[in-house]
Design a protein around this motif. Structure first.
Motif, PDB file in Angstrom:
ATOM      1  N   CYS A 104     -35.565 -13.806  24.111  1.00 50.88           N
ATOM      2  CA  CYS A 104     -36.888 -14.137  24.665  1.00 50.88           C
ATOM      3  C   CYS A 104     -36.754 -14.779  26.041  1.00 50.88           C
ATOM      4  O   CYS A 104     -37.567 -14.516  26.937  1.00 50.88           O
ATOM      5  CB  CYS A 104     -37.667 -15.052  23.713  1.00 50.88           C
ATOM      6  N   PHE A 107     -36.155 -11.975  28.307  1.00 50.79           N
ATOM      7  CA  PHE A 107     -37.404 -11.260  28.593  1.00 50.79           C
ATOM      8  C   PHE A 107     -38.194 -11.965  29.690  1.00 50.79           C
ATOM      9  O   PHE A 107     -38.871 -11.335  30.483  1.00 50.79           O
ATOM     10  CB  PHE A 107     -38.274 -11.144  27.338  1.00 50.79           C
ATOM     11  N   PHE A 112     -37.678  -5.632  32.310  1.00 43.90           N
ATOM     12  CA  PHE A 112     -37.459  -4.916  31.047  1.00 43.90           C
ATOM     13  C   PHE A 112     -36.173  -4.114  31.120  1.00 43.90           C
ATOM     14  O   PHE A 112     -35.894  -3.447  32.108  1.00 43.90           O
ATOM     15  CB  PHE A 112     -38.633  -3.975  30.765  1.00 43.90           C
ATOM     16  N   SER A 116     -31.481  -5.799  26.375  1.00 34.87           N
ATOM     17  CA  SER A 116     -32.154  -6.972  25.811  1.00 34.87           C
ATOM     18  C   SER A 116     -33.032  -6.579  24.630  1.00 34.87           C
ATOM     19  O   SER A 116     -33.051  -7.271  23.605  1.00 34.87           O
ATOM     20  CB  SER A 116     -33.005  -7.673  26.878  1.00 34.87           C
ATOM     21  N   THR A 117     -33.755  -5.490  24.767  1.00 35.78           N
ATOM     22  CA  THR A 117     -34.617  -5.031  23.678  1.00 35.78           C
ATOM     23  C   THR A 117     -33.786  -4.686  22.445  1.00 35.78           C
ATOM     24  O   THR A 117     -34.150  -5.054  21.317  1.00 35.78           O
ATOM     25  CB  THR A 117     -35.447  -3.814  24.128  1.00 35.78           C
ATOM     26  N   SER A 118     -32.657  -4.029  22.655  1.00 34.61           N
ATOM     27  CA  SER A 118     -31.776  -3.673  21.529  1.00 34.61           C
ATOM     28  C   SER A 118     -31.279  -4.922  20.813  1.00 34.61           C
ATOM     29  O   SER A 118     -31.306  -4.994  19.579  1.00 34.61           O
ATOM     30  CB  SER A 118     -30.572  -2.860  22.021  1.00 34.61           C
TER      31      SER A 118
END
Length: 141
Positions: A104, A107, A112, A116-118
Motif C-alpha cells: 500500500c 501504491f 501503477f 506491486s499489484t502481484s
C-alpha cells in the motif's frame, strides 16, 4: 481445503516472499544507488515520504526495512511452520497483512505497476491461507 494443503501453501508463501525480500534487500545494500538492479530511476519517488532528506537519498534504509519487515518475519514464520509451532499459522496471516501494508505504501509512492499489484495479491493469499489454517487448527483442538 485440508489443513495439510493449507500448511504446504503457507510454507510456499513464507519461503517465496521471505527469500525474495532477502535477495531484494541484499541487492539494495550491495548497490545503494540502485543502478545494478535498475531501480535508480525510482529513488525520486521516495521523496514524498516523511524524512526523505535523511532516509531516502539511497537504497540503504529501504533495503534494511525490506529485510526486517518482509524478509526476516517471513523466514521466521517459515521456521515456526517447520517446528509445527502453534502460532505459525497466525504469524503467516500477520506476514500477509504486513506485505499488503508494505505494498500500500508502494501504491502511494510509485506509479501503477504489475510487480506491486502481484505482491499485494500474494500478501492477500498468504493472509487468507494463514487465517484459514489457524481456524482449522483451532477447530481440531
Amino acid at each position: 481445503m485440508k489443513a495439510n494443503t493449507l500448511r504446504r501453501w503457507l510454507y510456499f508463501w513464507t519461503l517465496f516472499i521471505g527469500l525474495g525480500a532477502v535477495a531484494g534487500s541484499c541487492g539494495m545494500l550491495l548497490d545503494p544507488t540502485g543502478h545494478a538492479m535498475g531501480m535508480d530511476a525510482m529513488l525520486p519517488y521516495f521523496q514524498v515520504l516523511p524524512l526523505a532528506e535523511a532516509l531516502y537519498q539511497d537504497f540503504v534504509f529501504p533495503g534494511v526495512a525490506l529485510l526486517i519487515v518482509n524478509g526476516l518475519t517471513q523466514l521466521f514464520t517459515f521456521l515456526l511452520l517447520c517446528r509445527k509451532h502453534h502460532a505459525a499459522s497466525l504469524c503467516g496471516a500477520v506476514c500477509g497483512v504486513l506485505l499488503m501494508l508494505w505494498i500500500c505504501i508502494q501504491f502511494y509512492i510509485f506509479p501503477f505497476n504489475f510487480m506491486s499489484t502481484s505482491y499485494f495479491i500474494f500478501g492477500l493469499l498468504e493472509a487468507l491461507t494463514g487465517f484459514f489454517l489457524w481456524r482449522k487448527e483451532r477447530q481440531a483442538a
